[in-house]
Design a protein around this motif. Sequence first.
Motif, mmCIF file in Angstrom:
data_model
loop_
_atom_site.group_PDB
_atom_site.id
_atom_site.type_symbol
_atom_site.label_atom_id
_atom_site.label_comp_id
_atom_site.label_asym_id
_atom_site.label_seq_id
_atom_site.Cartn_x
_atom_site.Cartn_y
_atom_site.Cartn_z
ATOM 1 N N TRP A 136 25.996 36.849 39.925
ATOM 2 C CA TRP A 136 25.824 36.487 41.331
ATOM 3 C C TRP A 136 24.677 37.314 41.907
ATOM 4 N N TYR A 159 22.214 32.614 46.086
ATOM 5 C CA TYR A 159 21.955 32.059 47.408
ATOM 6 C C TYR A 159 20.556 31.458 47.439
ATOM 7 N N SER A 163 17.071 32.909 52.219
ATOM 8 C CA SER A 163 17.955 33.936 52.795
ATOM 9 C C SER A 163 17.338 35.320 52.716
ATOM 10 N N LYS A 173 24.041 40.577 54.657
ATOM 11 C CA LYS A 173 24.726 39.330 54.295
ATOM 12 C C LYS A 173 24.385 38.921 52.858
ATOM 13 N N LEU A 174 23.225 39.392 52.337
ATOM 14 C CA LEU A 174 22.874 39.103 50.947
ATOM 15 C C LEU A 174 23.888 39.734 49.995
ATOM 16 N N THR A 176 27.133 40.841 51.038
ATOM 17 C CA THR A 176 28.478 40.328 51.330
ATOM 18 C C THR A 176 28.667 38.949 50.715
ATOM 19 N N TRP A 177 27.585 38.170 50.631
ATOM 20 C CA TRP A 177 27.660 36.856 49.964
ATOM 21 C C TRP A 177 28.102 37.037 48.512
ATOM 22 N N ASP A 180 31.838 38.345 48.342
ATOM 23 C CA ASP A 180 32.790 37.300 48.722
ATOM 24 C C ASP A 180 32.943 36.258 47.620
ATOM 25 N N HIS A 181 31.826 35.882 46.992
ATOM 26 C CA HIS A 181 31.887 34.868 45.936
ATOM 27 C C HIS A 181 32.567 35.401 44.673
#
Length: 910
Positions: A136, A159, A163, A173-174, A176-177, A180-181
């Motif tokens: 990821w 992503y 982004s 957010k890069l 946390t993405w 989270d995934h």
Amino acid sequence: MLLYITLGLLVHLVFFASIFDIYFTSPLVHGMTPQSTPLPPPAKRLVLFVADGLRADKLYELDEDGNSRAPFVRNVIMNEGSWGISHTRVPTESRPGHVAMIAGFYEDVSAVAKGWKENPVEFDSLLNETRYTWSWGSPDILTMFAKGVLGNHIFTHSYDASSEDFGAHDVTKLDTWVFDHVKEFFHAARNNQSLFSKVNEDKIVFFLHLLGIDTNGHAHRPSSREYSDNIKLVDKEVKEIESTVKNFYGNDGKTAFIFTADHGMTDWGSHGAGHPLETCTPFIAWGAGIRLPQKVSAQKFDDSYLQEWKLENWKRQDINQGIIPVDILNTSDHFKAESMFTNAVQILEQFKVKMTQKKEATLSFLFTPFKSLSDTKQANILRKARYYIKQKKYDEAVSLCRQLINLALRGLSYYHTYDRFFLAFSVVLGFVGWTSYVSLLIIKSHRNLMRGVSTEVKNPSRLLPCTFVATGVFVTFFLLIQACPWTYYIYCLLPLPIWYAVLREIPVIQGFVTLLSTYPPRRLLGNLLLFILGVEVLVLSFFYRYMLTAGLVAFAAWPFITPLWTRAKSISLSWIFFCLLLAVFPLMPVVGRKPDIFLVVGAGLLVLLLSLFVVTSVIKRKDSFINEELVLHLLQMLGTMFSMCIVYGTHNSLLKKQGLPLLNQIASWIILASSFVVPLLSPPVVFDRLFSILLSSMSTYLLLSTGYEALFPLVLSCLMFIWIHMEQETLQQSASCKQKVSAIQFTCNSDVAQCRDLYLDDIRRAFFLVFFLVTAFFGTGNIASVNSFDPSSVYCFLTVFSPFKMGALIMWKILIPFVLVMCAFEAVQLTTQLSSKSLFLMVINISDIMALHFFFLIKDYGSWLDIGTSISHYVIVMSMTIFMVFLNCLAQMLTTKKLSLCGRPKTHVI
């Protein structure tokens, strides 16, 4: 003239390309037999966290309150695993760093042509050898390990590239993405039997690439709160991922965790070179097969990091990126010995393949093997190492395997550089021949240099062409039977026609030598030494920017050793002032390290002040007052004001984390596009056209500036204006033939080879041009170092990461001072009535002498920083020579073409 430019361009492209065959060939070897350790590994799976752009000191140090930014990681260091510093190597970019960690080899230098984004050749990696890999993160990183992989066992989740926005409100957010995934993935695996079966296999890797820290470092600098907060967030999420993974596998003790980084970052938010802040990254490992923390009373390291980080009592295990650190493994000595033996056999297989390839492509009587590692020695070391393992003498076995690895690596380097001397000799031969040929062209173009040459026409001898043809046939046959690459034919055959063209002009050479013998030896030697000193100053300026300061100070003394001081005192004083003012810039810090938006705005105000002075002078010229000219000046002043407002507005918007305003972005691109057209609307009078080019260039340059460098083109242009006046004053002709600079038009530009002969002063003019071009290149920073590039300089145009667009904008920022110098040089050619062909050829010769100098300074030993810097210097000089052809054409277009408003026909002069 066009024929010589085309010929010179082709020759220099060959010389430029040669460096890639000599130094930038891929070191990777294919065709080996796979090797594996016979003992089972201690872990079934690996979770790899790579925090892109994370510096070791920022993770390990305590904050001002004595607290750790990463409490979970610090707890691992003290209670669960091993830690240290991972030392990366140049270039400290994302792709090379990840390749070293995951593929196990240091940078393939041939990837420079891909901008360190993609490897030009296939390579094996840890991920390719796994049963399954899930990854990821950023699409730039994940795709390079999945590309070309056989089978369907590497799964990437990334992503969108848009982004990666440096101006986004929250770039964490890069990360946390990613987290989270990953959590969603393990949750889904519990309810998907097929996926559940796959993740419970052995040889599994979970790769988490975390780009937020790097993005925050570029946007806000590593000392910022945003950078520190991103570290805290990553630390908290790593703790949660560890808990998620352990719970999923029922705490079976078969999971290994590694937390590290691909590269660090300088204080000014860039990376790519060899500064310790870029090469020192954190390395923390824990879990299955990893040694627990070791408490010690004292440790010996060359730095003071342990005391600064309050970690002096926990054993630090430094590693080199790409090399397996066996000392941190919590395994048996037998396993370590077997691992080292397998590693030695793997590298030895590469050595054997490389040797076989070179032996088959070389004539037997010319082949020289690597004597330090003969077939007998290989067999003896392997047999002895295996014997030690059987006798359980594991330390001796590991030591012997390390010895074999070092010998094999030396042998790989030997065969990889086997043809280097042969190719380098051919290129040097071509260089010397080309420089001699260009010198002959200059001599033949001027009657005063041909006085010693006989005009009697002689029948040409057939011996010379026959000799060169025979040599060409022999070289071709020699390369053919060795199955050499087609580029070898070019490097080896190119010197032949060049030297043939030189040697057929023996009478010209003899006549010129006779002419030189008529000059006083002391004067001739003095001029030669002065020329050599000047070239050496130019060469040294690539290593030490302050040499440019020394050169400009010497330039300031020029009026005192000529009649200029008495004949044109006011111009001479201006020359001295601006030389000394420009000499300040090479002494200042490299651009980007200390951004100051108010200096950019101040530079814009100075441009407006200068513009007001010019507008006032235009209005006072009653006899030549043209409304169109005045309107154009006012429009360009308006463009400068717009640039100042855009820079200030964008800076404030990004500080408030509101992103790049769309209106500012559109206006920036419009100003950039108009900068190529607006100067063509100005009158072709030398001063008016040059000032119009300056205003348009400054509008764009302000948008690309972050600090004091915004003042550089303005000061450089002022010096160029004075240079034009100074050169006209030095012209030895009658006063009645002199024209005022204000009356000279670029439309009069033509090759004036028949107007006057070539004199010694013209070599000085050519040298001045080369010096000013080098000053334009290095005046505000040593861009031979990759970490000098600051992405924040393009934030008025875009903030979303786009390497090609950003690279193009930064390249144009670099070229703007070049264009200003070349346009001024067009005016110098007019005012001094010198042939553009001769002057251009002299400039090419000086540049080629510098390039040959750097060719001999190229290193293939020492640190990667030294090797990379030596190569980049040669590439820069060759690029400058090639770009000079295009810049000359661009300067001619900007100075001689004329567009008209109000529907008037377009006119231009060819």
